[in-house]
Design a protein around this motif. Structure first.
Motif, PDB file in Angstrom:
ATOM      1  N   LEU A  63      29.532  64.162  28.249  1.00 19.47           N
ATOM      2  CA  LEU A  63      30.862  63.609  28.549  1.00 19.47           C
ATOM      3  C   LEU A  63      30.951  62.142  27.667  1.00 19.47           C
ATOM      4  CD1 LEU A  63      31.947  64.087  32.376  1.00 19.47           C
ATOM      5  CD2 LEU A  63      32.523  65.502  30.062  1.00 19.47           C
ATOM      6  N   GLY A  64      29.707  61.518  27.875  1.00 23.06           N
ATOM      7  CA  GLY A  64      29.627  60.360  26.992  1.00 23.06           C
ATOM      8  C   GLY A  64      29.721  60.529  25.498  1.00 23.06           C
ATOM      9  N   THR A  65      28.781  61.551  25.269  1.00 23.92           N
ATOM     10  CA  THR A  65      29.038  61.692  23.620  1.00 23.92           C
ATOM     11  C   THR A  65      30.306  62.172  23.226  1.00 23.92           C
ATOM     12  OG1 THR A  65      26.616  62.682  24.035  1.00 23.92           O
ATOM     13  CG2 THR A  65      27.947  63.320  21.955  1.00 23.92           C
TER      14      THR A  65
ATOM     15  N   ALA B 150      35.506  50.597  32.058  1.00 28.42           N
ATOM     16  CA  ALA B 150      35.808  49.850  33.533  1.00 28.42           C
ATOM     17  C   ALA B 150      34.613  49.753  34.600  1.00 28.42           C
ATOM     18  CB  ALA B 150      37.302  50.422  34.096  1.00 28.42           C
ATOM     19  N   PRO B 151      33.974  50.978  34.735  1.00 27.19           N
ATOM     20  CA  PRO B 151      33.030  51.231  35.551  1.00 27.19           C
ATOM     21  C   PRO B 151      31.792  50.224  35.327  1.00 27.19           C
ATOM     22  CG  PRO B 151      33.467  53.239  34.968  1.00 27.19           C
ATOM     23  CD  PRO B 151      34.426  52.299  33.941  1.00 27.19           C
ATOM     24  N   LEU B 152      31.567  49.724  33.803  1.00 18.35           N
ATOM     25  CA  LEU B 152      30.448  48.678  33.685  1.00 18.35           C
ATOM     26  C   LEU B 152      30.740  47.461  34.400  1.00 18.35           C
ATOM     27  CD1 LEU B 152      30.267  49.131  29.836  1.00 18.35           C
ATOM     28  CD2 LEU B 152      28.971  50.150  31.709  1.00 18.35           C
ATOM     29  N   VAL B 153      32.043  47.036  34.572  1.00 20.81           N
ATOM     30  CA  VAL B 153      32.168  45.602  35.189  1.00 20.81           C
ATOM     31  C   VAL B 153      32.869  45.800  36.526  1.00 20.81           C
ATOM     32  CG1 VAL B 153      32.628  44.525  33.046  1.00 20.81           C
ATOM     33  CG2 VAL B 153      34.751  45.732  34.366  1.00 20.81           C
TER      34      VAL B 153
ATOM     35  N   VAL C 198      26.044  55.774  28.482  1.00 13.50           N
ATOM     36  CA  VAL C 198      25.817  56.748  27.634  1.00 13.50           C
ATOM     37  C   VAL C 198      26.782  56.758  26.528  1.00 13.50           C
ATOM     38  CG1 VAL C 198      25.735  59.064  27.314  1.00 13.50           C
ATOM     39  CG2 VAL C 198      25.050  58.321  29.361  1.00 13.50           C
ATOM     40  N   ALA C 199      27.847  56.391  26.690  1.00  9.80           N
ATOM     41  CA  ALA C 199      29.041  56.239  25.604  1.00  9.80           C
ATOM     42  C   ALA C 199      28.607  55.069  24.741  1.00  9.80           C
ATOM     43  CB  ALA C 199      30.451  56.147  26.142  1.00  9.80           C
ATOM     44  N   ILE C 200      28.306  53.805  25.188  1.00 10.94           N
ATOM     45  CA  ILE C 200      28.015  52.776  24.361  1.00 10.94           C
ATOM     46  C   ILE C 200      26.647  52.989  23.543  1.00 10.94           C
ATOM     47  CG2 ILE C 200      26.960  50.262  24.646  1.00 10.94           C
ATOM     48  CD1 ILE C 200      28.534  49.891  27.092  1.00 10.94           C
ATOM     49  N   VAL C 201      25.560  53.695  24.301  1.00 10.09           N
ATOM     50  CA  VAL C 201      24.525  54.260  23.222  1.00 10.09           C
ATOM     51  C   VAL C 201      24.603  54.871  22.082  1.00 10.09           C
ATOM     52  CG1 VAL C 201      22.013  55.231  23.516  1.00 10.09           C
ATOM     53  CG2 VAL C 201      22.795  53.611  25.279  1.00 10.09           C
ATOM     54  N   VAL C 202      25.408  55.875  22.496  1.00  9.05           N
ATOM     55  CA  VAL C 202      25.774  57.084  21.522  1.00  9.05           C
ATOM     56  C   VAL C 202      26.651  56.362  20.341  1.00  9.05           C
ATOM     57  CG1 VAL C 202      26.874  59.504  21.024  1.00  9.05           C
ATOM     58  CG2 VAL C 202      25.185  58.958  22.992  1.00  9.05           C
ATOM     59  N   GLN C 203      27.712  55.628  20.827  1.00  5.68           N
ATOM     60  CA  GLN C 203      28.560  55.165  19.911  1.00  5.68           C
ATOM     61  C   GLN C 203      27.939  53.998  18.950  1.00  5.68           C
ATOM     62  OE1 GLN C 203      31.664  52.982  21.978  1.00  5.68           O
ATOM     63  NE2 GLN C 203      32.958  52.434  19.908  1.00  5.68           N
ATOM     64  N   SER C 204      26.938  53.324  19.473  1.00  2.68           N
ATOM     65  CA  SER C 204      26.345  52.485  18.490  1.00  2.68           C
ATOM     66  C   SER C 204      25.541  53.309  17.266  1.00  2.68           C
ATOM     67  CB  SER C 204      24.955  51.611  19.143  1.00  2.68           C
ATOM     68  OG  SER C 204      24.190  52.471  19.666  1.00  2.68           O
TER      69      SER C 204
END
Length: 269
Positions: free
Chosen positions: A78-80, A104-107, A145-151
């Motif tokens: 899903l993050g990908t 949002a779940p990050l904060v 996961v979304a942050i890592v794949v996005q970078s």
């Protein structure tokens, strides 16, 4: 370049001691021969041997590993997809709302996330157990996961995809033969990060777990309330070792991904 002086070294040492001395003491006392955790009676691996006979801790560790593996796998898929949407679609209507909801779940405080998920599962009459904990962990690990794949996607040279499609390769085949292998280190790093976060979670799991789905952090926390035993220290030490291995693997994969990206850019230049 500023000089790295004695003051910086002292601050660095004090910081490391403050952060890791309690963990080091826990690891040392897990090898204590005495039943009293505050009285050192010599080196022994007795508590590691008795740990394997504690069926409650073993079952909790098994549940934690299964929840972490399944939730990390779902969160990686899903993050990908989220990262691909944010990077490839550019500016689209509702992008700000979409990205805000994803991150949002990050904060969000974990207690709020856990309580809201509990209310949701009760409202839809979904019995709490293995899958409620797994789905809950997916909700907050997906963002990481979304942050890592996005970078990884942002540093991706799209001319490689364009060249493949110019040669007649269909879009789906281009993704699996060109895009996926290049961003694979980012996916592995995201999976390891999600696995570690899930394995370490206590607050959200305590709201969403049910009969037969007690994770290792919940089991350790329940046992500690009755008194700390060297057996708990041994279980905590094993958990620390697993998380350390996962974090080191995440760092190595991230570093390798960055080296490969720089190498690809040099070849393209």
């Amino acid at each position: 370049m500023k000089r790295f002086g004695a003051f910086h070294i002292v601050v660095l040492v004090v910081g490391f001691v403050f952060l890791y001395l309690p963990i080091l003491l826990l690891v040392v006392y897990s090898f204590n021969a005495s039943r009293l955790v505050t009285v050192w009676a010599g080196f022994s691996t007795h508590w590691y041997q008795t740990l394997w006979q504690n069926t409650q801790l073993i079952d909790a560790a098994r549940v934690s590993m299964m929840v972490a593996a399944v939730s990390a796998s779902i969160a990686t898929v899903l993050g990908t997809l989220v990262a691909i949407v944010l990077v490839r679609l550019g500016r689209f209507r509702g992008r700000l709302v979409f990205s805000s909801l994803v991150y949002a779940p990050l904060v969000m405080p974990e207690v709020i996330t856990g309580l809201s998920l509990l209310l949701l599962f009760v409202a839809v009459e979904f019995d709490r157990g293995f899958w409620t904990v797994t789905l809950a962990h997916v909700t907050f690990t997906l963002s990481f996961v979304a942050i890592v794949v996005q970078s990884r996607l942002l540093s991706f040279d799209r001319s490689l995809e364009e060249a493949a499609q110019d040669l007649g390769c269909p879009p789906a085949e281009t993704f699996f033969r060109i895009t996926l292998p290049i961003i694979l280190p980012g996916l592995i790093a995201g999976w390891l990060l999600a696995f570690t976060l899930s394995l370490d979670d206590l607050v959200i799991a305590s709201f969403t777990s049910g009969p037969g789905a007690t994770t290792l952090p919940i089991q350790i926390y329940s046992a500690v309330r009755l008194g700390v035993s060297p057996e708990i220290n041994a279980a905590s030490t094993i958990l620390i070792a697993v998380i350390t291995v996962a974090v080191v693997a995440f760092s190595l994969v991230t570093k390798r991904s960055e080296v490969e990206r720089q190498r690809t850019e040099r070849r393209a230049a």
